[in-house]
Write an enzyme that holds these catalytic residues in place. Structure first.
Site, PDB file in Angstrom:
ATOM      1  N   LYS A 195      -0.448  -2.165  -4.152  1.00  0.00           N
ATOM      2  CA  LYS A 195       0.787  -1.638  -3.342  1.00  0.00           C
ATOM      3  C   LYS A 195       0.607  -2.198  -1.793  1.00  0.00           C
ATOM      4  O   LYS A 195      -0.469  -2.047  -1.086  1.00  0.00           O
ATOM      5  CB  LYS A 195       0.811  -0.136  -3.271  1.00  0.00           C
ATOM      6  CG  LYS A 195       1.942   0.261  -2.136  1.00  0.00           C
ATOM      7  CD  LYS A 195       1.997   1.851  -2.244  1.00  0.00           C
ATOM      8  CE  LYS A 195       3.129   2.276  -1.340  1.00  0.00           C
ATOM      9  NZ  LYS A 195       3.240   3.611  -1.426  1.00  0.00           N
ATOM     10  N   LYS A 248       3.797  -3.313  -6.395  1.00  0.00           N
ATOM     11  CA  LYS A 248       5.054  -2.896  -5.508  1.00  0.00           C
ATOM     12  C   LYS A 248       4.859  -3.512  -4.294  1.00  0.00           C
ATOM     13  O   LYS A 248       3.901  -3.549  -3.606  1.00  0.00           O
ATOM     14  CB  LYS A 248       4.790  -1.329  -5.457  1.00  0.00           C
ATOM     15  CG  LYS A 248       5.748  -0.712  -4.664  1.00  0.00           C
ATOM     16  CD  LYS A 248       5.521   0.796  -4.427  1.00  0.00           C
ATOM     17  CE  LYS A 248       6.442   1.394  -3.177  1.00  0.00           C
ATOM     18  NZ  LYS A 248       5.989   2.733  -2.985  1.00  0.00           N
TER      19      LYS A 248
HETATM   20  C1  PBG Z   1       4.810   6.580  -0.583  1.00  0.00           C
HETATM   21  C2  PBG Z   1       5.944   5.908  -1.150  1.00  0.00           C
HETATM   22  C3  PBG Z   1       6.504   4.706  -0.672  1.00  0.00           C
HETATM   23  C4  PBG Z   1       7.300   4.231  -1.606  1.00  0.00           C
HETATM   24  C5  PBG Z   1       7.348   4.987  -2.815  1.00  0.00           C
HETATM   25  N1  PBG Z   1       6.291   5.993  -2.456  1.00  0.00           N
HETATM   26  C6  PBG Z   1       6.870   4.416   0.938  1.00  0.00           C
HETATM   27  C7  PBG Z   1       5.733   3.955   1.793  1.00  0.00           C
HETATM   28  O1  PBG Z   1       4.621   3.702   1.320  1.00  0.00           O
HETATM   29  O2  PBG Z   1       5.930   4.233   3.115  1.00  0.00           O
HETATM   30  C8  PBG Z   1       8.551   3.039  -1.468  1.00  0.00           C
HETATM   31  C9  PBG Z   1       9.511   2.938  -2.269  1.00  0.00           C
HETATM   32  C10 PBG Z   1      10.872   2.447  -1.900  1.00  0.00           C
HETATM   33  O3  PBG Z   1      10.855   1.627  -0.964  1.00  0.00           O
HETATM   34  O4  PBG Z   1      11.620   2.229  -2.398  1.00  0.00           O
HETATM   35  N2  PBG Z   1       4.151   7.148  -1.134  1.00  0.00           N
END
Ligand code: PBG
Length: 324
Positions: A195, A248
């Site tokens: 991520k 992601k």
């Molecule tokens: C955080 C989380 C995020 C997303 C999914 N889970 C955002 C972040 O890390 O700030 C992002 C998903 C998206 O942008 O569609 N736990």
């Protein structure tokens, strides 16, 4: 034999031929649909930065789940908006927290629908970070205890798959250990292994109310410039007991989808995140792009790069388009 005997256009002559030689196909069964659940009754409120995506109250979930299942989408990914945020994100592991209520309702309404939950702290903490904070620093090991409590509360409520997304070191092992010790050996872990610290999450943070009060996520999410490190992240999560992996965001990171696919044998999901969705929505609203064609092209690209599953806000629309 080269040109003129070999002519690649030959197999592109008719729609039938193109269908026959198509290497990648999309279907509704590839998708995981994210849901944002919040307190209240009768809530179905569109998220301004994500047209077509809604905040729902628990009482709206039955109809929603029926629609999702009827479209042939096998799974949902739950995010919750708590009533109150605090330093440790108490509602995150409350037995009657918003996500726990949502899980029970979904499992009652559509037992076959796979319920995946996001296991993270950022929606629940007043500072908006994905872990406990002390002296302006995001703590790692102390956060794992809370994530374990969150995981157990989701498992107890009936979740099928837990998706830890906070990028804390050791989070998969902590969850696996907690689940196994408490009799939830059958609950799977789909780890957000790779991520990146991405600006593509902007609209989601609006939707989830998880904007940071200070700093950024660069001390725990990955530097977008790094590729080898992503393989180390994935390897660790595999060793810690992950059942599935997530890369992601998706479209700017298709090289990582491919590399993770080629390096590991676990089922792989790619998260087509909020910014990827909202950009296309905005351009389409201006008449600059054809949303349907662009969405299906991007989803096909993600699948071609090696994703088995795609977490996408287009899941319902794409399922309808593909079923037509
Ligand atoms: C955080 C989380 C995020 C997303 C999914 N889970 C955002 C972040 O890390 O700030 C992002 C998903 C998206 O942008 O569609 N736990």
């Amino acid at each position: 034999m080269a040109f003129p005997q070999t002519r690649l256009r030959r197999l592109r002559t008719t729609p039938g031929l193109r269908t026959l030689v198509r290497e990648t196909t999309l279907s509704a069964s590839d998708f995981i649909y994210p849901l944002f659940v919040r307190h209240g009754r009768g809530v179905y409120a569109e998220i301004p930065a994500m047209p077509g995506v809604y905040h729902l109250s628990v009482d709206r979930l039955r109809d929603e789940a029926a629609e999702i299942a009827a479209l042939g989408i096998p799974a949902v990914l739950l995010f919750g908006l708590p009533a109150i945020k605090d330093g440790i994100g108490s509602e995150n592991f409350a037995p009657d927290g918003i996500v726990q209520q949502a899980i029970r309702t979904l499992k009652d309404a559509q037992p076959e629908l796979v319920v995946v939950t996001d296991v993270c702290m950022c929606e629940y903490t007043d500072h908006g970070h994905c872990g406990l904070v002390r002296d302006g620093r995001v703590l790692n090991d102390e956060t794992l205890d809370i994530l374990s409590a969150v995981a157990l509360s989701h498992a107890e409520a009936g979740a099928d798959i837990l998706a830890p997304s906070g990028m804390m070191d050791g989070m998969v092992r902590a969850l696996r250990t907690a689940l196994d010790c408490d009799g939830y050996a059958d609950v799977s872990i789909m780890s957000y292994a790779v991520k990146y610290a991405s600006s593509f999450y902007g609209p989601f943070r609006e939707a989830a109310g998880s904007r940071m009060q200070f700093g950024d996520r660069h001390t725990y999410q990955m530097d977008p410039a790094n590729a080898r490190e992503a393989l180390r992240e994935a390897r660790l999560d595999v060793e810690e007991g992950a059942d599935m992996l997530i890369v992601k965001p998706a479209t700017a990171y298709l090289d990582m989808v491919r590399r993770v696919r080629d390096t590991f044998d676990l089922p792989l999901a790619a998260y087509n995140v909020s910014g990827e969705y909202s950009m296309v929505k905005a351009a389409a609203a201006n008449g600059w792009l054809d949303e349907r064609k662009i969405a299906l092209e991007q989803l096909t690209g993600i699948k071609r790069a090696g994703a088995d599953m795609i977490i996408t806000y287009w899941a319902k629309d794409a399922a309808r388009w593909l079923n037509e």
